[in-house]
Structures are given as structure tokens and as C-alpha cells.
Write a protein that holds these residues in place. Structure first.
Motif, PDB file in Angstrom:
ATOM      1  N   LEU A 126       0.851  -1.186   0.000  1.00 54.90           N
ATOM      2  CA  LEU A 126       0.000   0.000   0.000  1.00 54.90           C
ATOM      3  C   LEU A 126       0.887   1.237   0.000  1.00 54.90           C
ATOM      4  CD1 LEU A 126      -2.912   1.178   0.240  1.00 54.90           C
ATOM      5  CD2 LEU A 126      -2.603   1.158   2.727  1.00 54.90           C
ATOM      6  N   LEU A 127       0.638   2.144  -0.950  1.00 54.30           N
ATOM      7  CA  LEU A 127       1.404   3.388  -1.058  1.00 54.30           C
ATOM      8  C   LEU A 127       0.531   4.551  -0.608  1.00 54.30           C
ATOM      9  CD1 LEU A 127       3.773   5.180  -1.983  1.00 54.30           C
ATOM     10  CD2 LEU A 127       2.818   5.088  -4.302  1.00 54.30           C
ATOM     11  N   VAL A 128       1.055   5.320   0.371  1.00 53.70           N
ATOM     12  CA  VAL A 128       0.342   6.484   0.895  1.00 53.70           C
ATOM     13  C   VAL A 128       1.263   7.686   0.729  1.00 53.70           C
ATOM     14  CG1 VAL A 128      -0.784   7.508   2.898  1.00 53.70           C
ATOM     15  CG2 VAL A 128      -0.855   5.023   2.561  1.00 53.70           C
ATOM     16  N   ALA A 129       0.796   8.712   0.010  1.00 55.12           N
ATOM     17  CA  ALA A 129       1.684   9.836  -0.295  1.00 55.12           C
ATOM     18  C   ALA A 129       0.889  11.108  -0.523  1.00 55.12           C
ATOM     19  CB  ALA A 129       2.527   9.520  -1.535  1.00 55.12           C
ATOM     20  N   GLN A 130       1.583  12.230  -0.410  1.00 53.51           N
ATOM     21  CA  GLN A 130       0.992  13.518  -0.726  1.00 53.51           C
ATOM     22  C   GLN A 130       0.882  13.662  -2.253  1.00 53.51           C
ATOM     23  OE1 GLN A 130       4.063  15.590   1.443  1.00 53.51           O
ATOM     24  NE2 GLN A 130       2.643  16.170   3.096  1.00 53.51           N
ATOM     25  N   PRO A 131      -0.150  14.375  -2.735  1.00 49.62           N
ATOM     26  CA  PRO A 131      -0.403  14.459  -4.187  1.00 49.62           C
ATOM     27  C   PRO A 131       0.792  14.939  -4.997  1.00 49.62           C
ATOM     28  CG  PRO A 131      -2.273  15.333  -2.977  1.00 49.62           C
ATOM     29  CD  PRO A 131      -1.197  15.072  -1.961  1.00 49.62           C
ATOM     30  N   GLU A 132       1.528  15.956  -4.498  1.00 51.55           N
ATOM     31  CA  GLU A 132       2.650  16.468  -5.281  1.00 51.55           C
ATOM     32  C   GLU A 132       3.762  15.444  -5.421  1.00 51.55           C
ATOM     33  OE1 GLU A 132       2.863  18.476  -1.141  1.00 51.55           O
ATOM     34  OE2 GLU A 132       1.353  17.682  -2.531  1.00 51.55           O
ATOM     35  N   LEU A 133       3.928  14.578  -4.413  1.00 49.97           N
ATOM     36  CA  LEU A 133       4.931  13.527  -4.498  1.00 49.97           C
ATOM     37  C   LEU A 133       4.451  12.381  -5.390  1.00 49.97           C
ATOM     38  CD1 LEU A 133       6.174  13.518  -0.792  1.00 49.97           C
ATOM     39  CD2 LEU A 133       7.335  14.449  -2.797  1.00 49.97           C
ATOM     40  N   ASP A 168       5.981   8.026 -13.575  1.00 51.13           N
ATOM     41  CA  ASP A 168       6.749   7.245 -14.535  1.00 51.13           C
ATOM     42  C   ASP A 168       6.945   5.808 -14.079  1.00 51.13           C
ATOM     43  OD1 ASP A 168       8.286   8.113 -12.407  1.00 51.13           O
ATOM     44  OD2 ASP A 168      10.147   8.092 -13.545  1.00 51.13           O
ATOM     45  N   MET A 169       6.468   5.493 -12.867  1.00 50.58           N
ATOM     46  CA  MET A 169       6.587   4.121 -12.355  1.00 50.58           C
ATOM     47  C   MET A 169       5.287   3.365 -12.610  1.00 50.58           C
ATOM     48  SD  MET A 169       8.478   4.702  -8.697  1.00 50.58           S
ATOM     49  CE  MET A 169       8.906   2.957  -8.603  1.00 50.58           C
ATOM     50  N   ASN A 170       5.389   2.062 -12.723  1.00 56.12           N
ATOM     51  CA  ASN A 170       4.212   1.219 -12.895  1.00 56.12           C
ATOM     52  C   ASN A 170       3.633   0.913 -11.522  1.00 56.12           C
ATOM     53  OD1 ASN A 170       2.226  -0.457 -13.853  1.00 56.12           O
ATOM     54  ND2 ASN A 170       3.594  -2.211 -14.143  1.00 56.12           N
ATOM     55  N   LEU A 171       2.770   1.785 -11.021  1.00 61.56           N
ATOM     56  CA  LEU A 171       2.237   1.669  -9.661  1.00 61.56           C
ATOM     57  C   LEU A 171       1.035   0.743  -9.643  1.00 61.56           C
ATOM     58  CD1 LEU A 171       2.531   5.417  -8.634  1.00 61.56           C
ATOM     59  CD2 LEU A 171       4.130   3.566  -8.127  1.00 61.56           C
ATOM     60  N   ASN A 172       1.288  -0.518  -9.794  1.00 60.17           N
ATOM     61  CA  ASN A 172       0.206  -1.507  -9.830  1.00 60.17           C
ATOM     62  C   ASN A 172      -0.128  -1.981  -8.417  1.00 60.17           C
ATOM     63  OD1 ASN A 172      -1.718  -3.173 -10.960  1.00 60.17           O
ATOM     64  ND2 ASN A 172      -0.275  -4.861 -11.291  1.00 60.17           N
ATOM     65  N   ILE A 173      -0.333  -1.005  -7.529  1.00 56.08           N
ATOM     66  CA  ILE A 173      -0.677  -1.279  -6.131  1.00 56.08           C
ATOM     67  C   ILE A 173      -1.707  -0.252  -5.700  1.00 56.08           C
ATOM     68  CG2 ILE A 173       1.520  -2.337  -5.462  1.00 56.08           C
ATOM     69  CD1 ILE A 173       2.394   0.398  -4.423  1.00 56.08           C
ATOM     70  N   PRO A 174      -2.437  -0.517  -4.606  1.00 55.13           N
ATOM     71  CA  PRO A 174      -3.382   0.487  -4.109  1.00 55.13           C
ATOM     72  C   PRO A 174      -2.644   1.757  -3.682  1.00 55.13           C
ATOM     73  CG  PRO A 174      -3.783  -1.657  -3.096  1.00 55.13           C
ATOM     74  CD  PRO A 174      -2.492  -1.768  -3.839  1.00 55.13           C
ATOM     75  N   ILE A 175      -3.223   2.907  -4.010  1.00 57.23           N
ATOM     76  CA  ILE A 175      -2.619   4.199  -3.707  1.00 57.23           C
ATOM     77  C   ILE A 175      -3.623   5.054  -2.948  1.00 57.23           C
ATOM     78  CG2 ILE A 175      -1.648   6.321  -4.693  1.00 57.23           C
ATOM     79  CD1 ILE A 175      -0.819   4.664  -7.122  1.00 57.23           C
ATOM     80  N   VAL A 176      -3.133   5.709  -1.895  1.00 53.83           N
ATOM     81  CA  VAL A 176      -3.959   6.641  -1.129  1.00 53.83           C
ATOM     82  C   VAL A 176      -3.254   7.993  -1.123  1.00 53.83           C
ATOM     83  CG1 VAL A 176      -5.038   7.160   1.083  1.00 53.83           C
ATOM     84  CG2 VAL A 176      -4.833   4.783   0.331  1.00 53.83           C
ATOM     85  N   ALA A 177      -3.995   9.035  -1.481  1.00 55.62           N
ATOM     86  CA  ALA A 177      -3.447  10.384  -1.444  1.00 55.62           C
ATOM     87  C   ALA A 177      -3.788  11.034  -0.107  1.00 55.62           C
ATOM     88  CB  ALA A 177      -4.009  11.219  -2.586  1.00 55.62           C
ATOM     89  N   LEU A 178      -2.772  11.567   0.574  1.00 52.36           N
ATOM     90  CA  LEU A 178      -2.972  12.311   1.820  1.00 52.36           C
ATOM     91  C   LEU A 178      -3.168  13.779   1.462  1.00 52.36           C
ATOM     92  CD1 LEU A 178      -0.366  10.766   4.291  1.00 52.36           C
ATOM     93  CD2 LEU A 178      -2.829  10.359   4.192  1.00 52.36           C
ATOM     94  N   VAL A 179      -4.342  14.310   1.692  1.00 56.51           N
ATOM     95  CA  VAL A 179      -4.687  15.647   1.216  1.00 56.51           C
ATOM     96  C   VAL A 179      -5.104  16.552   2.367  1.00 56.51           C
ATOM     97  CG1 VAL A 179      -5.397  14.780  -1.046  1.00 56.51           C
ATOM     98  CG2 VAL A 179      -7.084  14.947   0.791  1.00 56.51           C
ATOM     99  N   MET A 180      -5.021  17.848   2.089  1.00 55.07           N
ATOM    100  CA  MET A 180      -5.547  18.832   3.030  1.00 55.07           C
ATOM    101  C   MET A 180      -7.062  18.984   2.865  1.00 55.07           C
ATOM    102  SD  MET A 180      -2.895  19.844   4.710  1.00 55.07           S
ATOM    103  CE  MET A 180      -2.148  18.229   4.485  1.00 55.07           C
ATOM    104  N   LYS A 181      -7.517  18.781   1.600  1.00 59.91           N
ATOM    105  CA  LYS A 181      -8.930  18.920   1.273  1.00 59.91           C
ATOM    106  C   LYS A 181      -9.296  17.870   0.246  1.00 59.91           C
ATOM    107  CE  LYS A 181     -12.260  22.267  -0.561  1.00 59.91           C
ATOM    108  NZ  LYS A 181     -12.433  23.640  -1.136  1.00 59.91           N
ATOM    109  N   LEU A 182     -10.389  17.157   0.476  1.00 62.59           N
ATOM    110  CA  LEU A 182     -10.809  16.117  -0.459  1.00 62.59           C
ATOM    111  C   LEU A 182     -11.045  16.711  -1.843  1.00 62.59           C
ATOM    112  CD1 LEU A 182     -13.278  14.006   1.727  1.00 62.59           C
ATOM    113  CD2 LEU A 182     -10.880  13.540   1.202  1.00 62.59           C
ATOM    114  N   GLY A 183     -10.582  16.000  -2.874  1.00 65.17           N
ATOM    115  CA  GLY A 183     -10.700  16.457  -4.243  1.00 65.17           C
ATOM    116  C   GLY A 183      -9.436  17.086  -4.779  1.00 65.17           C
ATOM    117  N   GLU A 184      -8.395  17.162  -3.949  1.00 65.90           N
ATOM    118  CA  GLU A 184      -7.146  17.784  -4.392  1.00 65.90           C
ATOM    119  C   GLU A 184      -6.360  16.908  -5.354  1.00 65.90           C
ATOM    120  OE1 GLU A 184      -5.925  20.678  -0.624  1.00 65.90           O
ATOM    121  OE2 GLU A 184      -4.940  18.747  -0.889  1.00 65.90           O
ATOM    122  N   SER A 185      -6.589  15.608  -5.299  1.00 68.40           N
ATOM    123  CA  SER A 185      -5.829  14.698  -6.160  1.00 68.40           C
ATOM    124  C   SER A 185      -6.765  14.043  -7.166  1.00 68.40           C
ATOM    125  CB  SER A 185      -5.134  13.622  -5.320  1.00 68.40           C
ATOM    126  OG  SER A 185      -6.060  12.615  -4.946  1.00 68.40           O
TER     127      SER A 185
END
Length: 392
Positions: free
Chosen positions: A55-62, A68-85
Motif C-alpha cells: 500500500l502506497l500512501v503519499a501527498q499528491p505532489e509527491l 513514470d513508475m508502474n504503480l500496480n498497487i493500491p494508492i492513497v493520497a494524503l490531502v488537506m482537502k478532499l478532491g485535491e488529487s
């Protein structure tokens, strides 16, 4: 016990330390191993060394730096406000850690079950029948047939979806007018005149493809007379004019994967291009609407010649799916064109409805003889599978 590998990519080092310490000292430490990164490059190097991430958890800008990577795993964006990513899963970065980790565990569990769910949906989608209604010329009554076909299918207990892929939408002239149950009185309706539709779905297909089925379920409309579902045509005409064959097939697939329908009726426009042939290939049957008007007849023959020249064997295979439906009147016996004779066979002749001629919008289901003819056509097409009502 093997632990799941949680990768955190967050700029704030203190935040990473607090979260990692909490996981280590909590019962979650028995299930999760946390690896933290403050830079996207560090994460890339870690993965390139062969380490597994569940499981990958990261900020949207990161996350944007990891595209460019093949992210074939679940991803969660950590945001300040929902809808940012643009990710399907978003969580507020600053919330109580127990709640954050609980939600991360739920997302991981949901994603782990997704392959099995998708396999089940794929099997369901393959069982959905697709019938396309087409004519090489406008003004042949194609949309009238498509909408009445939805009603006929619904009457035989088929859960039916109407997909309008016309360039110039004429379905609203039918969908926006209702009649009472006695078939005499009529009332104006706002059906088919507002709301989100194909334009928004096409955007969502690109931005958040994982959410497309859910979006369709939330925005579909139910027509009270047809007893079938549909969504609005493109509000932005440019969206329809630039619709690709791949987009059209994806729209059909989204409806099929919802698991809510037995039949999809696709209303195609005239012309013959890559989009048409792609939809023909996806269809179980193509209803090709014809009549005996000389100009219409010539256009139909020219379209068939073009298809044979352009796609050769591919088009020959598609022709096996064509069922020519004569609308308004019989083919004249004096035409004498051998190539037109091949189109003359039609299991049902759709009757002319005088009250529909010369008016801007006709009353949906207002002609009993037309309804009866389309019902007969539907039963003819479904004779191999039998009546769905008898199966339930």
C-alpha cells in the motif's frame, strides 16, 4: 506472521516519525511494516531494489513525481482537502492517527478483494446482450425504434439501458414527452432535458476510471414509461464529435460491468466509420433501419459498398449480425436492384404512424400498432434465448 508493507511518502519528517511510532507501538504493528520516505526518488530507489509494497500512501505532489513508475498497487493520497488529487482513494492527512490507520486498513482490504470482484463483474458483463440500432441515412425512424425496443425488452422483464450515441441528439423529443396510462392524455415533462450525462462520464473515464461504474449508478435516469434507464446525451457537442471508437466501447463496458442490466440498446447515428464498426463488433445484433425512399435506399447501398471496400473480410463478418428492419412501408417490387434484394428480407415491417408525420416531437408509445410491431421484432430476435419472463 507475514506483515503487509506500507510505504509513506510525505515531506514532513516529524509526521512520518509520529505515524511510524504509533504503528509500531499499537496492535497494528503485528500486521503492518512501515517504510517512510521524504522524497519520491528515495521511494523509487527502494522499489527498484526489489522490495515489495502492498500500500502506497503519499501527498499528491509527491505522487505526481512517481507517474513514470508502474504503480500496480493500491494508492492513497494524503490531502488537506478532499478532491485535491486524481486518486480514487483520498484521506485527510491531519486526522486522529487511529482513524487514519483504520481507514488505510479498510482501503487495503477492499483493494485486495478487487481482483475477484472484477472477475465476477467481467463474467456478468459478458452475459449482457448489446443491440445496436443503425441506419446509413437520417430520418428513417431509428431513434423511435430504439426507444420502443427498450420498452419491449422491459415488458419482457429484461433490465434495459438506452445508450444514445447520436451526434445530433433527437431522443429528447421523445423522452421529454409523456402520456398518461390510458394512452390519451399527455403531459409535458422535463425528462431528458437536464442533469449530468455523457460529457461528465467521458471526463470521469479519463480522470477517475475506477469510479465510472459508481458514477453511472448515481447519475442514471429511469424513464417511467419505458421502464428502462438512460443518461443524458453530451451537453458539450464537442465531446460527441470527438468521441473515439475506444471511448464508445468503454461506455458500453461501463454499463455492462455495473451488473444491473441484461440488455443495452445503442442508438447510433448515420454514417459509417471506425466507431460504428467497433460498436457493431461489440453488438450481438445490429438492427439496420431501411425504407423505400429512393435517396435513403441509395445511401444504404453506398454504405454497404463502402464497408465492403474499406474493411473487406471484417465487414463481411459484421454483416452476419445485420438484421434489416423495414420502416413505414414495404420495399417497392419495381426497384429491380439485385444488391437491394439482399436487404429486402425483414422479419417485421414497422407500420407508418400518420400522426407522427410532420410534427417536431411525437408522443412516446402513442401508437399501439407500432408498439406491437416492435414487440414482435424483439421476440423474433430473442427466440433462441426464450422469453426472459419465462425464466424467472
Amino acid at each position: 506472521m507475514m506483515k503487509y508493507q506500507l510505504a509513506l511518502v510525505v515531506k514532513e519528517q516529524e509526521y512520518l516519525k509520529r505515524l511510524a511510532d504509533y504503528v509500531r507501538d499499537s496492535p497494528l504493528g503485528e500486521q503492518w511494516q512501515v517504510t517512510a520516505f521524504t522524497h519520491s526518488e528515495a521511494y523509487k530507489q527502494y522499489v527498484k531494489q526489489g522490495y515489495k509494497i502492498d500500500l502506497l500512501v503519499a501527498q499528491p505532489e509527491l505522487l505526481s513525481e512517481l507517474k513514470d513508475m508502474n504503480l500496480n498497487i493500491p494508492i492513497v493520497a494524503l490531502v488537506m482537502k478532499l478532491g485535491e488529487s486524481k486518486e480514487a482513494y483520498e484521506l485527510h492527512q491531519y486526522q486522529p492517527l487511529p482513524l487514519l490507520l483504520q481507514r488505510l486498513a479498510e482501503i487495503h482490504a477492499r483493494a485486495a478483494a478487487l481482483p475477484a470482484q472484477m472477475a465476477a463483474l467481467s463474467a456478468t458483463a459478458s452475459a449482457v446482450k448489446v443491440i445496436s440500432v443503425y441506419s446509413a441515412s437520417g430520418g428513417t425512424g431509428k431513434t423511435a425504434l430504439a426507444l420502443h425496443l427498450v420498452h419491449a425488452a422491459s415488458s419482457h422483464q429484461y433490465r434495459t439501458f438506452y445508450l444514445n450515441l447520436e451526434r445530433w441528439n433527437t431522443a429528447n423529443a421523445w423522452l421529454g414527452r409523456l402520456q398518461s396510462s390510458d394512452g390519451i392524455n399527455s403531459t409535458e415533462s422535463t425528462l431528458g432535458t437536464d442533469g449530468e450525462g455523457l460529457s461528465e462520464l467521458l471526463y470521469g473515464m479519463k480522470a477517475q476510471p475506477e469510479q465510472s461504474v459508481r458514477w453511472l449508478m448515481d447519475n442514471r435516469k429511469r424513464h417511467p414509461l419505458l421502464k428502462g434507464d438512460y443518461i443524458e446525451a453530451c451537453s458539450n457537442l464537442e465531446d460527441r464529435l470527438t468521441l473515439s471508437a475506444e471511448d464508445a466501447l468503454e461506455l458500453i463496458d461501463i454499463v455492462a460491468r455495473s451488473g444491473q442490466y441484461d440488455l443495452i440498446v445503442v442508438d447510433l447515428d448515420d454514417g459509417l466509420d471506425v466507431l460504428h464498426t467497433a460498436v457493431f463488433e461489440q453488438s450481438d445484433q445490429v438492427l439496420w433501419v431501411i425504407n423505400d425512399d429512393a435517396s435513403v435506399r441509395n445511401k444504404q447501398m453506398l454504405a454497404i459498398r463502402y464497408g465492403e471496400q474499406k474493411w473487406s473480410e471484417r465487414f463481411s463478418r459484421l454483416k452476419r449480425k445485420f438484421l434489416f428492419v423495414r420502416n413505414r412501408s414495404a420495399i417497392s417490387s419495381t426497384t429491380g436492384a439485385a444488391e437491394w434484394d439482399g436487404l429486402a428480407h425483414s422479419p417485421v415491417v414497422l407500420p407508418e404512424v400518420p400522426e407522427w408525420r410532420g410534427i417536431s416531437s411525437a408522443m412516446l408509445l402513442s401508437s399501439p400498432i407500432f408498439r406491437a410491431a416492435v414487440d414482435k421484432l424483439f421476440k423474433y430476435m430473442m427466440k433462441e434465448g426464450g422469453d426472459r419472463a419465462a425464466e424467472r
